[in-house]
Design a protein around this motif. Sequence first.
Motif, PDB file in Angstrom:
ATOM      1  N   GLN A 133      43.932  33.893  33.662  1.00 33.20           N
ATOM      2  CA  GLN A 133      44.144  33.314  34.944  1.00 33.20           C
ATOM      3  C   GLN A 133      44.315  31.597  34.792  1.00 33.20           C
ATOM      4  O   GLN A 133      44.232  30.982  34.580  1.00 33.20           O
ATOM      5  CB  GLN A 133      42.792  33.759  35.987  1.00 33.20           C
ATOM      6  CG  GLN A 133      43.233  32.746  37.202  1.00 33.20           C
ATOM      7  CD  GLN A 133      42.315  33.372  38.312  1.00 33.20           C
ATOM      8  OE1 GLN A 133      40.883  33.517  38.235  1.00 33.20           O
ATOM      9  NE2 GLN A 133      42.575  33.281  39.829  1.00 33.20           N
ATOM     10  N   GLU A 162      43.980  28.207  40.217  1.00 33.21           N
ATOM     11  CA  GLU A 162      45.149  29.119  41.117  1.00 33.21           C
ATOM     12  C   GLU A 162      43.776  29.595  41.931  1.00 33.21           C
ATOM     13  O   GLU A 162      43.741  30.068  43.232  1.00 33.21           O
ATOM     14  CB  GLU A 162      44.933  30.768  39.825  1.00 33.21           C
ATOM     15  CG  GLU A 162      45.735  31.601  40.895  1.00 33.21           C
ATOM     16  CD  GLU A 162      46.212  32.393  40.399  1.00 33.21           C
ATOM     17  OE1 GLU A 162      45.489  33.671  39.584  1.00 33.21           O
ATOM     18  OE2 GLU A 162      47.306  32.671  39.429  1.00 33.21           O
ATOM     19  N   ALA A 185      49.839  28.040  41.632  1.00 31.41           N
ATOM     20  CA  ALA A 185      49.311  26.904  40.753  1.00 31.41           C
ATOM     21  C   ALA A 185      49.426  26.495  39.453  1.00 31.41           C
ATOM     22  O   ALA A 185      48.900  25.323  39.520  1.00 31.41           O
ATOM     23  CB  ALA A 185      48.011  28.158  40.281  1.00 31.41           C
TER      24      ALA A 185
END
Length: 220
Positions: free
Chosen positions: A110, A114, A134
């Motif tokens: 990820q 984010e 992000a």
Amino acid sequence: MTLSLPTWQKRVLLILSGIAVLALFALAFSAGRVSAGPSYPNTTSADAGFARDMQVHHNQAVEMSMIVRDNVTDETLRTIAYDIALTQQQQAGQMYAWLEEWTLDQSSSQPRMEWMAGGSGDHGDMAMGAGADAGSMLTSEGLMPGMATGVQLDELRSARGEDAARLYLELMINHHEAGVEMAAAGVELADTEQVRTLATKIQSGQQAEITLMRSLLEDL
């Protein structure tokens, strides 16, 4: 032919039957609790994202603080740097332990930050707000806000005395300002009380250190 038991035997059988029923209830309750298990954050949660990203952020603060502690003679600054290093190392350890307890990896595919995407957008320049990208929060070097670059770290390693003190204070103030914003997002978005509590502590503690470091920088 009907078997007639003495009264005392009937009482014993009733007691034993009751015990057996209670044991079955206890076993069923215990099995239900085991099968359900504790409820932990998942890998894409704000709790997990906060724990991972803030660990990285903290680890660099520890690194910078230990560098400057060895490169300056001012005892006030040395004390502050050592306190920051100890505090943030301990907090990073807490977050590492959470991820272990939650059976989650210490790193994730990820993107950094984010987990803040679901925030209200009220955390200053860092806050993304719902649906934001992000990547837009990261620096041109791909670092989280407040993180020193490799070049800046090399400069800090090479600096001595007042030059080292000034550079450290500038870098750490910037680092803390970003940490305060991340902590504010953690307070808002985390589901677990332990994460919200630590995020609140980070927010207030680093804000106080920013005020102190600005005062030291002005004296220089």
